[in-house]
Motif scaffolding. Structure first.
Motif, PDB file in Angstrom:
ATOM      1  N   PHE A  79       0.838  -1.192   0.000  1.00  0.00           N
ATOM      2  CA  PHE A  79       0.000   0.000   0.000  1.00  0.00           C
ATOM      3  C   PHE A  79       0.875   1.244   0.000  1.00  0.00           C
ATOM      4  O   PHE A  79       2.034   1.213   0.416  1.00  0.00           O
ATOM      5  N   GLY A  80       0.280   2.348  -0.463  1.00  0.00           N
ATOM      6  CA  GLY A  80       0.997   3.618  -0.460  1.00  0.00           C
ATOM      7  C   GLY A  80       0.016   4.745  -0.638  1.00  0.00           C
ATOM      8  O   GLY A  80      -1.182   4.609  -0.371  1.00  0.00           O
ATOM      9  N   VAL A 135       6.125 -14.565 -23.799  1.00  0.00           N
ATOM     10  CA  VAL A 135       6.181 -15.213 -25.110  1.00  0.00           C
ATOM     11  C   VAL A 135       5.321 -16.477 -25.096  1.00  0.00           C
ATOM     12  O   VAL A 135       5.427 -17.301 -24.177  1.00  0.00           O
ATOM     13  N   LEU A 136       4.484 -16.598 -26.103  1.00  0.00           N
ATOM     14  CA  LEU A 136       3.579 -17.734 -26.229  1.00  0.00           C
ATOM     15  C   LEU A 136       4.356 -19.050 -26.178  1.00  0.00           C
ATOM     16  O   LEU A 136       5.375 -19.216 -26.838  1.00  0.00           O
ATOM     17  N   GLY A 137       3.854 -19.985 -25.361  1.00  0.00           N
ATOM     18  CA  GLY A 137       4.456 -21.306 -25.256  1.00  0.00           C
ATOM     19  C   GLY A 137       5.557 -21.441 -24.227  1.00  0.00           C
ATOM     20  O   GLY A 137       6.021 -22.556 -23.968  1.00  0.00           O
ATOM     21  N   THR A 138       5.965 -20.324 -23.615  1.00  0.00           N
ATOM     22  CA  THR A 138       7.063 -20.382 -22.644  1.00  0.00           C
ATOM     23  C   THR A 138       6.537 -20.538 -21.222  1.00  0.00           C
ATOM     24  O   THR A 138       5.366 -20.276 -20.930  1.00  0.00           O
ATOM     25  N   VAL A 139       7.436 -20.972 -20.346  1.00  0.00           N
ATOM     26  CA  VAL A 139       7.145 -21.125 -18.922  1.00  0.00           C
ATOM     27  C   VAL A 139       7.880 -20.031 -18.155  1.00  0.00           C
ATOM     28  O   VAL A 139       9.045 -19.733 -18.446  1.00  0.00           O
ATOM     29  N   GLU A 140       7.201 -19.440 -17.183  1.00  0.00           N
ATOM     30  CA  GLU A 140       7.834 -18.446 -16.315  1.00  0.00           C
ATOM     31  C   GLU A 140       7.549 -18.773 -14.858  1.00  0.00           C
ATOM     32  O   GLU A 140       6.551 -19.422 -14.543  1.00  0.00           O
ATOM     33  N   GLU A 141       8.432 -18.318 -13.978  1.00  0.00           N
ATOM     34  CA  GLU A 141       8.202 -18.390 -12.533  1.00  0.00           C
ATOM     35  C   GLU A 141       8.167 -16.979 -11.981  1.00  0.00           C
ATOM     36  O   GLU A 141       9.044 -16.162 -12.274  1.00  0.00           O
ATOM     37  N   TRP A 142       7.121 -16.722 -11.200  1.00  0.00           N
ATOM     38  CA  TRP A 142       6.937 -15.402 -10.602  1.00  0.00           C
ATOM     39  C   TRP A 142       7.013 -15.515  -9.087  1.00  0.00           C
ATOM     40  O   TRP A 142       6.403 -16.398  -8.487  1.00  0.00           O
ATOM     41  N   LYS A 143       7.742 -14.575  -8.508  1.00  0.00           N
ATOM     42  CA  LYS A 143       7.780 -14.443  -7.045  1.00  0.00           C
ATOM     43  C   LYS A 143       6.829 -13.313  -6.656  1.00  0.00           C
ATOM     44  O   LYS A 143       7.012 -12.159  -7.063  1.00  0.00           O
ATOM     45  N   LEU A 144       5.814 -13.661  -5.879  1.00  0.00           N
ATOM     46  CA  LEU A 144       4.802 -12.702  -5.442  1.00  0.00           C
ATOM     47  C   LEU A 144       5.094 -12.338  -3.994  1.00  0.00           C
ATOM     48  O   LEU A 144       5.031 -13.198  -3.107  1.00  0.00           O
ATOM     49  N   VAL A 145       5.425 -11.086  -3.753  1.00  0.00           N
ATOM     50  CA  VAL A 145       5.876 -10.628  -2.442  1.00  0.00           C
ATOM     51  C   VAL A 145       4.821  -9.709  -1.841  1.00  0.00           C
ATOM     52  O   VAL A 145       4.420  -8.720  -2.467  1.00  0.00           O
ATOM     53  N   ASN A 146       4.388 -10.023  -0.639  1.00  0.00           N
ATOM     54  CA  ASN A 146       3.370  -9.218   0.047  1.00  0.00           C
ATOM     55  C   ASN A 146       4.043  -8.439   1.171  1.00  0.00           C
ATOM     56  O   ASN A 146       4.347  -8.977   2.241  1.00  0.00           O
ATOM     57  N   ASP A 147       4.230  -7.152   0.936  1.00  0.00           N
ATOM     58  CA  ASP A 147       4.890  -6.299   1.928  1.00  0.00           C
ATOM     59  C   ASP A 147       3.860  -5.453   2.665  1.00  0.00           C
ATOM     60  O   ASP A 147       4.129  -4.307   3.013  1.00  0.00           O
ATOM     61  N   SER A 148       2.688  -6.017   2.905  1.00  0.00           N
ATOM     62  CA  SER A 148       1.646  -5.299   3.636  1.00  0.00           C
ATOM     63  C   SER A 148       1.112  -6.186   4.754  1.00  0.00           C
ATOM     64  O   SER A 148       1.472  -7.362   4.866  1.00  0.00           O
ATOM     65  N   THR A 149       0.223  -5.631   5.562  1.00  0.00           N
ATOM     66  CA  THR A 149      -0.323  -6.363   6.712  1.00  0.00           C
ATOM     67  C   THR A 149      -1.622  -7.085   6.378  1.00  0.00           C
ATOM     68  O   THR A 149      -2.288  -7.593   7.279  1.00  0.00           O
ATOM     69  N   GLU A 150      -2.019  -7.123   5.096  1.00  0.00           N
ATOM     70  CA  GLU A 150      -3.212  -7.857   4.667  1.00  0.00           C
ATOM     71  C   GLU A 150      -2.824  -8.936   3.666  1.00  0.00           C
ATOM     72  O   GLU A 150      -1.935  -8.733   2.839  1.00  0.00           O
ATOM     73  N   ASP A 151      -3.497 -10.081   3.713  1.00  0.00           N
ATOM     74  CA  ASP A 151      -3.336 -11.084   2.672  1.00  0.00           C
ATOM     75  C   ASP A 151      -3.852 -10.516   1.349  1.00  0.00           C
ATOM     76  O   ASP A 151      -4.851  -9.790   1.323  1.00  0.00           O
ATOM     77  N   HIS A 152      -3.172 -10.872   0.265  1.00  0.00           N
ATOM     78  CA  HIS A 152      -3.613 -10.447  -1.058  1.00  0.00           C
ATOM     79  C   HIS A 152      -3.878 -11.678  -1.923  1.00  0.00           C
ATOM     80  O   HIS A 152      -2.941 -12.397  -2.276  1.00  0.00           O
ATOM     81  N   PRO A 153      -5.134 -11.947  -2.277  1.00  0.00           N
ATOM     82  CA  PRO A 153      -5.421 -13.055  -3.190  1.00  0.00           C
ATOM     83  C   PRO A 153      -5.055 -12.679  -4.623  1.00  0.00           C
ATOM     84  O   PRO A 153      -5.733 -11.867  -5.258  1.00  0.00           O
ATOM     85  N   PHE A 154      -3.975 -13.259  -5.110  1.00  0.00           N
ATOM     86  CA  PHE A 154      -3.491 -12.998  -6.463  1.00  0.00           C
ATOM     87  C   PHE A 154      -4.330 -13.768  -7.471  1.00  0.00           C
ATOM     88  O   PHE A 154      -4.630 -14.947  -7.292  1.00  0.00           O
ATOM     89  N   HIS A 155      -4.725 -13.096  -8.568  1.00  0.00           N
ATOM     90  CA  HIS A 155      -5.471 -13.747  -9.652  1.00  0.00           C
ATOM     91  C   HIS A 155      -4.911 -13.280 -10.982  1.00  0.00           C
ATOM     92  O   HIS A 155      -4.610 -12.090 -11.154  1.00  0.00           O
ATOM     93  N   ILE A 156      -4.756 -14.213 -11.921  1.00  0.00           N
ATOM     94  CA  ILE A 156      -4.343 -13.850 -13.278  1.00  0.00           C
ATOM     95  C   ILE A 156      -5.378 -14.384 -14.253  1.00  0.00           C
ATOM     96  O   ILE A 156      -5.979 -15.448 -14.033  1.00  0.00           O
TER      97      ILE A 156
END
Length: 537
Positions: free
Chosen positions: A363-364, A390-411
């Motif tokens: 938050f900010g 890029v279509l067909g590729t695999v990625e890894e994402w690090k999702l970092v929560n620097d707040s005091t609330e849980d954040h439900p991530f959705h893509i």
């Protein structure tokens, strides 16, 4: 003021005033919404595909409707707090005629579905203007996963209040029973659609449908299928398939059926590769489970949500949601054999990750000192592409929560596999499209690592926090999936959004509530200089 800008502003003001004049008055203002508890569980209107095509009209309007036996002002689809349930099969097409009789811009999102985000598809960059009829069309791949999905309004800046008003409904992609043993393929099904209803504190005859009316710390009423504490039944030893969905805007649920366990066969619309028996289901906003439930000893049991420590909201207490009456069996039968594994095509995501990215949720404040919800220090900008994949590729994402609330991530568009939570390996049993990023503890941020493959579809879509007040406040970014060698481009409609931002930022022009973009918050001090952009992380 330049003539073109003045003309546009005059037309805009005239349109808004006409809509306001045409909006129905609060017929029941002053009458407190008093829901009746204990009504029989009923399902929303059911709409089925015919010959591979499902055609449905969604009428969105401000109106007085009946919710659990009592009148209340809302802004729903087709006069019901929960819109019609859409039944399709892999390979089918959904054709939606959307009539927007509300005084607001809106659009539609097909949550969790693996379909094209382009054109009239699952394209949340579209604008359905007040008083217009718009068409959307999606075609499911022939190998689309079978399970529970949902649709809802997704116009940035208004998503939270529009869902609160009722602009959502369930989608069931049929076929999951084929994965079960033969004796379980004919079990009865129930839809258990969970959401809450908060009334306007200044008008208890109306749902809270604006940010001024909604109060995350205030009281709210939990409902199942739009009913307060409804009653349903099954027989001792009988197994049923329940489609459980949390379609609320903001609230977590921790669902338990006392004296029983759930056999989870799908999560977020995707069959699992390993069936789990769970005593309770933690459900952030947007989460769905397809579960088998077998009636225990005869008696009355409560489906409830357990107390949940959701920071930033009123402490969520334990609440009974529905009474389940287990009736004596006509004749004793042996307990059904629940499979341990399902033969699903949606297995673990293999392959080398070509990209590793990090996204920090916190938050900010914006330039005006107002509340802002940020990813990597930025509020959502509809003129900007943040990620080139890029279509067909695999990625890894690090999702970092620097707040005091849980954040439900959705893509949107693509599912993902959870790899680790707070540094500990996560033994996923299936793919999903929502995951809760734990809040920071003692100054240490919560971290979730996910893996995904960008399959089948190119185009722009978004990822965001599914606490929709956070999404509306800016906690969202844009992805552009391209073919190898192609460059990313600005999102659809970027030039139009940029023009509206300039109008909104022009001194002496339109106040923000008149502008078609209708944001909750935003840094308007720089809007006049924004141009469509691509800036990938």
């Amino acid at each position: 003021m330049p003539r073109i800008l003045a003309g546009a502003l005059a037309a805009l003001i005239a349109t808004v005033l006409a809509i306001a004049a045409a909006a129905p008055a609060h017929a029941d203002q002053g009458t407190i919404w008093a829901p009746v508890a204990g009504l029989p569980l009923t399902s929303p209107l059911q709409v089925h595909a015919q010959h591979g095509v499902l055609k449905v009209t969604l009428d969105a309007s401000l109106e007085t409707i009946t919710v659990s036996g009592s009148k209340v002002r809302a802004q729903p689809f087709n006069g019901s707090l929960i819109g019609p349930t859409l039944h399709v099969r892999p390979g089918d097409t959904i054709e939606v005629t959307f009539r927007n009789a509300t005084p607001q811009n809106t659009n539609i999102h097909f949550h969790g579905m693996h379909v094209s985000p382009k054109g009239e598809g699952d394209n949340v960059f579209r604008t359905f203007r007040p008083g217009t009829t718009v068409h959307s069309k999606i075609t499911l791949p022939k190998d689309h996963s079978t399970g529970s999905y949902w649709y809802h309004a997704h116009y940035h800046g208004l998503t939270d209040p529009q869902l609160s008003g009722g602009m959502s409904g369930l989608i069931i992609v049929e076929g999951i029973k084929k994965l079960l043993p033969r004796k379980l393929r004919d079990v009865a099904e129930k839809q258990v659609i969970i959401r809450d209803l908060q009334t306007n504190p200044d008008d208890p005859s109306s749902t809270a449908m604006s940010f001024n009316e909604m109060d995350s710390q205030g009281p709210t009423t939990r409902l199942v299928n739009g009913l307060l504490m409804p009653r349903t039944a099954l027989r001792s030893g009988e197994t049923q398939l329940w489609h459980v969905a949390n379609i609320s805007s903001d609230l977590f649920y921790d669902v338990q059926l006392e004296g029983h366990r759930f056999s989870v066969i799908a999560q977020d619309g995707t069959p699992v590769w390993k069936v789990q028996r769970q005593g309770h289901l933690v459900m952030p906003p947007g989460r769905r489970f397809d579960v088998l439930v077998t009636g225990g000893a005869p008696g009355n049991y409560q489906l409830r949500t357990l107390a949940y420590p959701q920071e930033g909201f009123e402490s969520l207490p334990q609440v009974d949601l529905m009474q389940v009456d287990v009736l004596p069996a006509d004749q004793p039968e042996p307990a059904p054999v629940i499979p341990r594994r399902l033969k699903t095509g949606a297995g673990p995501i293999e392959g080398h990750a070509v990209k590793h990215r990090t996204f920090k949720f916190r938050f900010g404040t914006n330039a005006q000192g107002g509340f802002a919800a940020l990813i990597n220090g930025e509020q959502f900008d509809p003129t900007k592409t943040n990620v080139r994949a890029v279509l067909g590729t695999v990625e890894e994402w690090k999702l970092v929560n620097d707040s005091t609330e849980d954040h439900p991530f959705h893509i949107h568009v693509n599912d993902f596999q959870v790899m680790s939570v707070n540094g500990k390996p996560y033994h996923a049993v299936g793919l999903q499209d929502v995951v809760s990023i734990p809040h920071k503890v003692h100054g240490k941020a919560g971290v979730v690592v996910i893996r995904m493959r960008f399959e089948d579809f190119t185009g722009h879509f978004v990822f965001h926090c599914h606490i929709l007040g956070h999404e509306d406040a800016g906690m969202m970014m844009t992805v552009d999936v391209v073919k190898p060698g192609q460059r990313a481009t600005p999102p659809p409609g970027a030039a139009e959004h940029a023009a509206h931002q300039r109008l909104e930022a022009t001194p002496g022009a339109a106040p923000s509530w008149l502008c078609p973009l209708l944001r909750k918050t935003g840094d308007l001090s720089t809007a006049a200089t924004r141009t469509p952009a691509v800036e990938t992380v």
